[in-house]
Enzyme design. Structure first.
Site, PDB file in Angstrom:
ATOM      1  N   HIS A 210       7.293   0.475   3.816  1.00  0.00           N
ATOM      2  CA  HIS A 210       6.735   0.313   5.409  1.00  0.00           C
ATOM      3  C   HIS A 210       8.237   0.517   5.929  1.00  0.00           C
ATOM      4  O   HIS A 210       9.216   0.085   5.422  1.00  0.00           O
ATOM      5  CB  HIS A 210       6.285  -0.911   5.775  1.00  0.00           C
ATOM      6  CG  HIS A 210       5.009  -1.356   4.853  1.00  0.00           C
ATOM      7  ND1 HIS A 210       5.255  -1.989   3.752  1.00  0.00           N
ATOM      8  CD2 HIS A 210       3.675  -1.348   5.349  1.00  0.00           C
ATOM      9  CE1 HIS A 210       3.632  -2.242   3.273  1.00  0.00           C
ATOM     10  NE2 HIS A 210       2.929  -1.958   4.356  1.00  0.00           N
TER      11      HIS A 210
ATOM     12  N   ASP B 245      10.151  -2.567   6.107  1.00  0.00           N
ATOM     13  CA  ASP B 245      10.744  -3.149   4.960  1.00  0.00           C
ATOM     14  C   ASP B 245      12.069  -2.564   4.595  1.00  0.00           C
ATOM     15  O   ASP B 245      12.920  -3.540   4.102  1.00  0.00           O
ATOM     16  CB  ASP B 245      10.001  -2.901   3.606  1.00  0.00           C
ATOM     17  CG  ASP B 245       8.509  -2.763   3.561  1.00  0.00           C
ATOM     18  OD1 ASP B 245       7.864  -3.780   4.502  1.00  0.00           O
ATOM     19  OD2 ASP B 245       7.725  -1.715   3.212  1.00  0.00           O
TER      20      ASP B 245
ATOM     21  N   GLU C 139      -6.461   2.970   3.403  1.00  0.00           N
ATOM     22  CA  GLU C 139      -6.366   1.946   2.387  1.00  0.00           C
ATOM     23  C   GLU C 139      -7.237   0.857   2.719  1.00  0.00           C
ATOM     24  O   GLU C 139      -7.220   0.107   3.610  1.00  0.00           O
ATOM     25  CB  GLU C 139      -4.927   1.300   2.351  1.00  0.00           C
ATOM     26  CG  GLU C 139      -5.037   0.416   0.977  1.00  0.00           C
ATOM     27  CD  GLU C 139      -3.523  -0.227   0.681  1.00  0.00           C
ATOM     28  OE1 GLU C 139      -2.654   0.705   0.946  1.00  0.00           O
ATOM     29  OE2 GLU C 139      -3.436  -1.232   0.435  1.00  0.00           O
TER      30      GLU C 139
ATOM     31  N   GLU D 173      -6.920  -0.174  -3.725  1.00  0.00           N
ATOM     32  CA  GLU D 173      -6.183  -1.150  -4.300  1.00  0.00           C
ATOM     33  C   GLU D 173      -7.022  -2.172  -5.019  1.00  0.00           C
ATOM     34  O   GLU D 173      -8.216  -2.585  -4.424  1.00  0.00           O
ATOM     35  CB  GLU D 173      -5.429  -1.824  -3.359  1.00  0.00           C
ATOM     36  CG  GLU D 173      -4.640  -3.114  -3.733  1.00  0.00           C
ATOM     37  CD  GLU D 173      -3.740  -3.728  -3.027  1.00  0.00           C
ATOM     38  OE1 GLU D 173      -3.018  -2.842  -2.061  1.00  0.00           O
ATOM     39  OE2 GLU D 173      -3.441  -4.983  -2.695  1.00  0.00           O
TER      40      GLU D 173
ATOM     41  N   ASP E  30      -3.187   1.688  -5.397  1.00  0.00           N
ATOM     42  CA  ASP E  30      -2.295   0.493  -5.510  1.00  0.00           C
ATOM     43  C   ASP E  30      -2.662  -0.108  -6.413  1.00  0.00           C
ATOM     44  O   ASP E  30      -3.487  -1.096  -6.684  1.00  0.00           O
ATOM     45  CB  ASP E  30      -2.361  -0.220  -4.040  1.00  0.00           C
ATOM     46  CG  ASP E  30      -1.277   0.338  -3.071  1.00  0.00           C
ATOM     47  OD1 ASP E  30      -0.758   1.538  -3.314  1.00  0.00           O
ATOM     48  OD2 ASP E  30      -1.377  -0.318  -1.942  1.00  0.00           O
TER      49      ASP E  30
ATOM     50  N   ASP F 182      -2.090 -10.113  -5.254  1.00  0.00           N
ATOM     51  CA  ASP F 182      -1.220  -8.943  -5.496  1.00  0.00           C
ATOM     52  C   ASP F 182      -0.574  -9.188  -6.858  1.00  0.00           C
ATOM     53  O   ASP F 182       0.781  -9.176  -6.828  1.00  0.00           O
ATOM     54  CB  ASP F 182      -0.301  -8.842  -4.363  1.00  0.00           C
ATOM     55  CG  ASP F 182      -0.865  -8.014  -3.244  1.00  0.00           C
ATOM     56  OD1 ASP F 182      -1.806  -7.357  -3.418  1.00  0.00           O
ATOM     57  OD2 ASP F 182      -0.228  -8.242  -1.921  1.00  0.00           O
TER      58      ASP F 182
ATOM     59  N   ASP G 193       1.530  -2.150  -5.703  1.00  0.00           N
ATOM     60  CA  ASP G 193       1.534  -3.095  -4.748  1.00  0.00           C
ATOM     61  C   ASP G 193       1.219  -4.375  -5.122  1.00  0.00           C
ATOM     62  O   ASP G 193       0.154  -5.211  -5.107  1.00  0.00           O
ATOM     63  CB  ASP G 193       0.476  -2.603  -3.794  1.00  0.00           C
ATOM     64  CG  ASP G 193       0.531  -3.370  -2.589  1.00  0.00           C
ATOM     65  OD1 ASP G 193       1.568  -4.306  -2.384  1.00  0.00           O
ATOM     66  OD2 ASP G 193      -0.055  -3.029  -1.562  1.00  0.00           O
TER      67      ASP G 193
HETATM   68  C1  XUL Z   1      -1.558  -5.295   2.071  1.00  0.00           C
HETATM   69  C2  XUL Z   1      -1.427  -3.940   1.440  1.00  0.00           C
HETATM   70  C3  XUL Z   1      -0.207  -3.144   2.165  1.00  0.00           C
HETATM   71  C4  XUL Z   1      -0.404  -1.581   2.210  1.00  0.00           C
HETATM   72  C5  XUL Z   1       0.507  -0.896   2.816  1.00  0.00           C
HETATM   73  O1  XUL Z   1      -2.769  -5.939   1.521  1.00  0.00           O
HETATM   74  O2  XUL Z   1      -2.022  -3.555   0.532  1.00  0.00           O
HETATM   75  O3  XUL Z   1       0.997  -3.469   1.530  1.00  0.00           O
HETATM   76  O4  XUL Z   1      -0.604  -1.320   0.810  1.00  0.00           O
HETATM   77  O5  XUL Z   1       0.562  -1.133   4.144  1.00  0.00           O
HETATM   78 CO    CO Z   2      -1.563  -2.217  -0.691  1.00  0.00          CO
END
Ligand code: XUL
Ligand code: CO
Length: 444
Positions: free
Chosen positions: A109, A112, A240, A276, A304, A317, A347
């Site tokens: 991002h 970051d 996402e 994800e 992800d 995560d 991620d």
């Molecule tokens: C948050 C998430 C983010 C996205 C990118 O849950 O998954 O980090 O992957 O903004």
């Molecule tokens: Co993500």
């Protein structure tokens, strides 16, 4: 100099060798047991199949804080200041890590990699300075940017959302951030750009004009599509999905919801999905389901790669280590013909208690090996062919006779009634779920 020390501009991982493949019999914690980057699996190297990416926000910025406690992570390279110099140094350390772990891609991002400063102009200037460092490091190492994105959820100006904010000024600020993040992603040769609607949702409908918010979100995405053409950025756009956290209800809840939104607002040609695992399970789906829904719409773009904790109901995560999960994920990926612009982005963050830098290595080695095994197993299952044959045969009544006619659209209700009156009761066959589960286990 020892041969396993790589030329880097920083030296924070000198005790750790470059991680190499040693085979399943190895007991070296700093070796891959299954990920053998140059090994060919069905005509492509594992490196090309898996396209591993390290996420900057967790690996370099994950402090190990939780709602009850402060950060625990030891980051000896970081002076914890908001300075551009600190951000640039961190970027160099990140590439030292990427080289040692042998991952080819990364994701970030805007906030970051560089600090958010007093105003947009100052933040953009800081971003440019760090991007220059990242560019140098990419050139030095050959590492690539899988995707970039803008953080439209941390700053308090986005408390009501960004694209879906009740404030047009917050929308404008968010759009400006997306514009800049797209520019730097393009400059770094990024292969994609992700939109995760961090705060694009609502906490209560009592204060929310849902239709208006969704219209605005679509406007933001259409502007991004236009700007992409304007600057000649050819990377893939992704949405996402996530159902909740931080908002009670997020507009991009799951694959099906995202696809519906994209279709409704005429955006489907411009976006694929970045799925994800932990978001899939938060939505009450399996990862396999989410991937299949996306792939069925020809919109499975990137992954992800993480996992949640089955005993906790939030987005933990974690690094993926479950071989069933990676097998099912890779089955879906191989079935759609493999990843093209997308990759497997970790991620994922190490646990709060795993506070040492060396834990970053254990975490990524585990995730990479789990996916390497998933790839090999999925490939073997597809080569075996029994699973695909079973599914094909299960639908064989559609290949000829009345089924073929229904699919071709050449029969009416009256024809089907006539057919049924003549044919009588339906004869069915078993779904054989247990037999198929055993088949998967033959390979795991
Ligand atoms: C948050 C998430 C983010 C996205 C990118 O849950 O998954 O980090 O992957 O903004
Ligand atoms: Co993500």
């Amino acid at each position: 100099m020892q041969s396993n020390i790589i030329e880097t501009t920083t030296n924070y991982f000198t005790d750790i060798p470059k991680i190499k493949y040693e085979g399943a019999g190895s007991r070296n914690p700093f070796a891959f047991k299954h990920y053998n980057p140059e090994e060919y699996i069905g005509g492509k190297s594992m490196r090309e199949h898996l396209r591993f990416a390290v996420s900057y926000w967790h690996t370099m910025r994950g402090a190990g804080a939780d709602p009850f406690g402060e950060g625990t992570a030891s980051m000896p390279w970081d002076d914890h200041s908001n300075s551009v110099e600190n951000a640039q140094k961190r970027a160099r350390v990140f590439f030292e890590f990427l080289e040692k772990i042998d991952a080819d891609y990364y994701c970030f991002h805007d906030r970051d990699i560089a600090p958010e400063l007093n105003d947009l102009a100052a933040s953009n200037k800081a971003l440019d300075a760090v991007v220059a460092t990242l560019k140098e490091e990419q050139a030095r190492t050959g590492k690539k940017l899988l995707w970039g994105t803008a953080c439209l959820f941390t700053h308090k100006r986005y408390m009501h959302g960004a694209g879906t904010s009740c404030s047009a000024d917050a929308f404008a600020y968010g759009a400006s951030q997306v514009k800049k993040a797209m520019e730097v992603t393009h400059e770094l040769g990024g292969e994609g750009y992700v939109f995760w609607g961090g705060r694009e949702g609502y906490s209560t409908l009592l204060n929310t004009d849902m239709k208006r918010e969704l219209d605005h979100l679509a406007k933001l995405l259409h502007m991004a599509v236009d700007y992409k053409k304007e600057i000649g950025f050819e990377g893939q756009f992704y949405i996402e999905p996530k159902p909740k956290e931080p908002t009670t209800h997020q507009y991009d809840t799951d694959s099906a919801t995202c696809l519906n939104f994209l279709r409704e607002y005429d955006l489907l040609d411009h976006f694929k999905l970045n799925i994800e695992t932990n978001h899939a399970t938060l939505a009450g789906h399996t990862m396999q389901h989410e991937l299949r829904v996306a792939a069925s719409a020809n919109a499975l773009g990137s992954i992800d790669a993480n996992t949640g904790d089955p005993l906790l109901g939030w987005d933990t995560d974690q690094f993926p280590t479950d071989i069933y999960l990676t097998t099912h994920t890779m089955l879906e990926v191989l079935r759609m013909g493999g990843l093209t612009t997308g990759g497997l982005n970790f991620d994922a963050k190490k646990r709060r208690e795993s506070f040492e830098p060396v834990d970053l290595f254990h975490a990524h080695i585990g995730g990479m090996d789990a996916f390497a095994r998933g790839l090999k197993i999925a490939h073997a299952i597809l080569e075996d062919g029994r699973l695909a044959d079973f599914v094909k045969n299960r639908y064989s009544t559609w290949d000829s006779g009345i089924g073929q006619k229904i699919e071709a659209g050449t029969v009416s209700f009256a024809d089907l009634e006539k057919y049924t009156l003549e044919k009588g009761e339906v004869k069915l066959e078993s779904g054989r779920q247990e037999m198929l589960e055993n088949l998967i286990n033959e390979y795991i």
